[in-house]
Write a protein that holds these residues in place. Structure first.
Motif, PDB file in Angstrom:
ATOM      1  N   GLY A   1       0.810  -1.208   0.000  1.00 33.01           N
ATOM      2  CA  GLY A   1       0.000   0.000   0.000  1.00 33.01           C
ATOM      3  C   GLY A   1       0.845   1.260   0.000  1.00 33.01           C
ATOM      4  O   GLY A   1       0.535   2.236  -0.706  1.00 33.01           O
TER       5      GLY A   1
ATOM      6  N   VAL B   1       2.388   1.823  -3.508  1.00 28.51           N
ATOM      7  CA  VAL B   1       1.375   2.240  -4.482  1.00 28.51           C
ATOM      8  C   VAL B   1       1.058   3.722  -4.346  1.00 28.51           C
ATOM      9  O   VAL B   1       0.993   4.460  -5.348  1.00 28.51           O
ATOM     10  CB  VAL B   1       0.090   1.398  -4.319  1.00 28.51           C
TER      11      VAL B   1
ATOM     12  N   ALA C   1      -5.198   1.206  -2.352  1.00 23.75           N
ATOM     13  CA  ALA C   1      -3.990   1.147  -1.518  1.00 23.75           C
ATOM     14  C   ALA C   1      -4.334   1.393  -0.056  1.00 23.75           C
ATOM     15  O   ALA C   1      -3.823   0.718   0.845  1.00 23.75           O
ATOM     16  CB  ALA C   1      -2.969   2.185  -1.995  1.00 23.75           C
TER      17      ALA C   1
END
Length: 436
Positions: free
Chosen positions: A101, A104, A125
Motif C-alpha cells: 500500500g 502504491v 492502496a
C-alpha cells in the motif's frame, strides 16, 4: 479451548531485541498514516480535485477513513490467521500488505495524468493498508504481552504505541526539512511524495527485523491451536468483551489521530499558523507521546488499570472543549503547543494503560483476534474518522473548537466501559472464570 504449559518451551533470548523487532512494523504503518494526514491538502489536489478546497479535503479524509473501515475485516481474517499459525509469521504477513500500500501511494500518478483511475488506485492502496493495520497493533501488543516479565505487562505493551511515536517524529522531521528547503508550491505539487519514497526505502530493513523475530513462549506452549472456524466462533461468542474493549479504546484512537494526523491540518487551515509551526508542534507531541506511554503502562502495573483509565477519561471529558475554545479565541504557537501537550499527556498515559487492559480482558486462545477486532472497531469507526469529523463539525457549526465535542464523547464512552469492565474490582473475564 486451549491450555498452556511452560514446560520445555524455548524462552525469548533478548526481550529488548524482541521489542525492537516486533514494533518495527508499527513504524511503517504510522509513518504512512501520518504522512497521509499531514499532506492531506496536497493529496486532495493531486487525486481528488475540486473547486471547493474544503470538499477536496473532505474527500481525502474520507478515503483515509474508508481505509480504516477495513481494519475490522483485517482484525478478524488476519487475527484468526495469527492465532492459528503464530505471532511471528502473522506479523510478517501484515508488514507485506502494508508495504504494498505504501509503495502504491508513493508511485500513483495524479488525477491530471490518469483521470479517475488515480483516486481509485489510492483508495485500493488505503484499503490494503487498513486491512493490514487491523491486526498489526493487536498482533504486536499480544506479542509484547506474552514476552513480558511478571507484573510488567502494561509497561511492555505500552511500547507498541510508543514505537509509533518514533514514526511521527521522523515524518515530522522530514516534513520540516522539506518545508524549509522547497517552496510551498513545489511541496504541494510533487515534493510531498518524497517522504513516501523514504518509507519505501525503509521497508527492506523492517522486513529483515521481522524475519528474525522469535515466536512467543506462550504461543509455543499452547497444546492446541484453534482452527480459523473455532477462532471466528469464539470471537462471536465474546462479542460483549469486544464491544466494551472498543469503547475503552475509542479515547486512545480519537486523541491520537487528533494530536498527530489532524493537528497539522488544524494548525494550518483553521488556526492559520505556519507549516513550520504546525510541524514543530507535531514533532514535540511525538516526543512526549513516546515518554507518556510507558509511564502510563508502568503506573497501571502498580496501581491498577481502572483508576488510570477513569482519571484520564474524566480529565478529558471536562477539559477538551474548554482547552480548544481557549486556543481558537486567540491562536498562537505557544497556546497550540500547550493544548497539544495536554492532549499528549492524556493520550500517552491512557494508551499505555489501555493496551494492557485489552490484553487482559480478552480470552487467551483468541487473544489476537479479539484484541485486534476491538481496537480496529475503535480506530475504524472513531479514531481515523476524527480528521473528517473535526473538519465537518467546524464547517457545520462555525465553531473552531467544536472538535472538542468529539473528544468528549470518546471520553464518556471510555468511562462507561471501564466501570462495566472493572465492576467489583475484577474484569469480565475474571468474573466469568470464577462463576464457571
Amino acid at each position: 479451548m486451549s491450555q498452556s504449559s511452560s514446560s520445555q518451551v524455548p524462552q525469548i533470548k533478548s526481550r529488548l531485541g524482541a521489542i525492537l523487532r516486533a514494533t518495527s512494523g508499527n513504524f511503517l504503518e504510522q509513518f504512512d498514516f501520518f504522512l497521509f494526514g499531514f499532506y492531506a491538502q496536497a493529496i486532495a489536489k493531486a487525486f481528488f480535485p475540486s473547486e471547493n478546497e474544503t470538499a477536496a479535503l473532505l474527500n481525502a479524509f474520507g478515503v483515509f477513513w474508508l481505509g480504516a473501515l477495513m481494519r475490522p475485516v483485517g482484525a478478524v481474517v488476519l487475527g484468526a490467521y495469527i492465532d492459528r499459525i503464530g505471532r511471528r509469521k502473522g506479523l510478517i504477513v501484515t508488514l507485506s500488505i502494508m508495504a504494498i500500500g505504501t509503495v502504491v501511494i508513493a508511485l500513483c500518478p495524479s488525477y491530471s495524468t490518469i483521470g479517475i483511475a488515480a483516486p481509485i488506485i489510492v483508495l485500493i492502496a488505503r484499503l490494503m493498508q487498513g486491512f493490514s493495520a487491523g491486526v498489526e497493533l493487536g498482533g504486536v501488543s499480544v506479542y509484547l504481552a506474552e514476552i513480558a516479565t511478571p507484573g510488567n505487562r502494561g509497561f511492555y505493551t505500552s511500547f507498541q504505541s510508543a514505537s509509533q511515536q518514533v514514526a511521527i517524529f521522523v515524518a515530522s522531521i522530514l516534513g520540516f526539512v522539506l518545508s524549509e528547503s522547497m517552496p510551498a508550491a513545489t511541496v504541494a505539487s510533487w515534493g510531498w511524495r518524497i517522504p513516501f519514497f523514504v518509507g519505501c526505502l525503509i521497508i527492506p530493513v523492517i522486513f529483515f527485523l521481522r524475519r528474525t523475530l522469535e515466536e512467543t513462549p506462550a504461543f509455543l506452549a499452547m497444546k492446541k491451536h484453534p482452527t480459523a472456524s473455532e477462532v471466528f466462533a469464539s470471537a462471536i461468542a465474546n462479542w460483549r468483551i469486544v464491544v466494551l474493549g472498543m469503547m475503552i479504546a475509542v479515547l486512545t484512537t480519537t486523541t491520537f489521530y487528533f494530536v498527530t494526523v489532524y493537528t497539522p491540518t488544524f494548525g494550518k487551515t483553521v488556526l492559520k499558523l505556519s507549516t513550520q509551526d504546525a510541524l514543530l508542534v507535531t514533532l514535540l507531541v511525538a516526543v512526549t507521546n513516546f515518554i507518556w506511554n510507558p509511564v502510563g503502562g508502568a503506573v497501571s502495573d502498580r496501581i491498577g488499570r481502572k483508576p488510570v483509565l477513569l482519571a484520564i477519561a474524566g480529565l478529558s471529558l471536562i477539559t477538551a472543549y474548554p482547552a480548544l475554545h481557549w486556543l481558537v479565541t486567540n491562536p498562537s504557537f505557544g497556546k497550540m503547543l500547550a493544548v497539544e501537550m495536554m492532549f499528549s499527556f492524556y493520550f500517552g498515559v491512557y494508551s499505555g494503560t489501555m493496551l494492557g487492559c485489552l490484553v487482559e480482558i480478552v480470552p487467551a486462545h483468541v487473544r489476537t483476534t479479539c484484541f485486534s477486532l476491538a481496537f480496529a472497531l475503535a480506530a475504524g469507526l472513531f479514531g481515523t474518522f476524527t480528521p473528517f469529523a473535526s473538519t465537518w463539525l467546524i464547517q457545520q457549526t462555525g465553531d473552531k473548537a467544536s472538535p472538542g465535542y468529539w473528544l468528549m464523547c470518546a471520553a464518556a464512552l471510555g468511562i462507561v466501559a471501564a466501570l462495566i469492565v472493572y465492576r467489583g474490582g475484577q474484569t469480565i473475564e475474571q468474573r466469568e472464570t470464577v462463576a464457571a
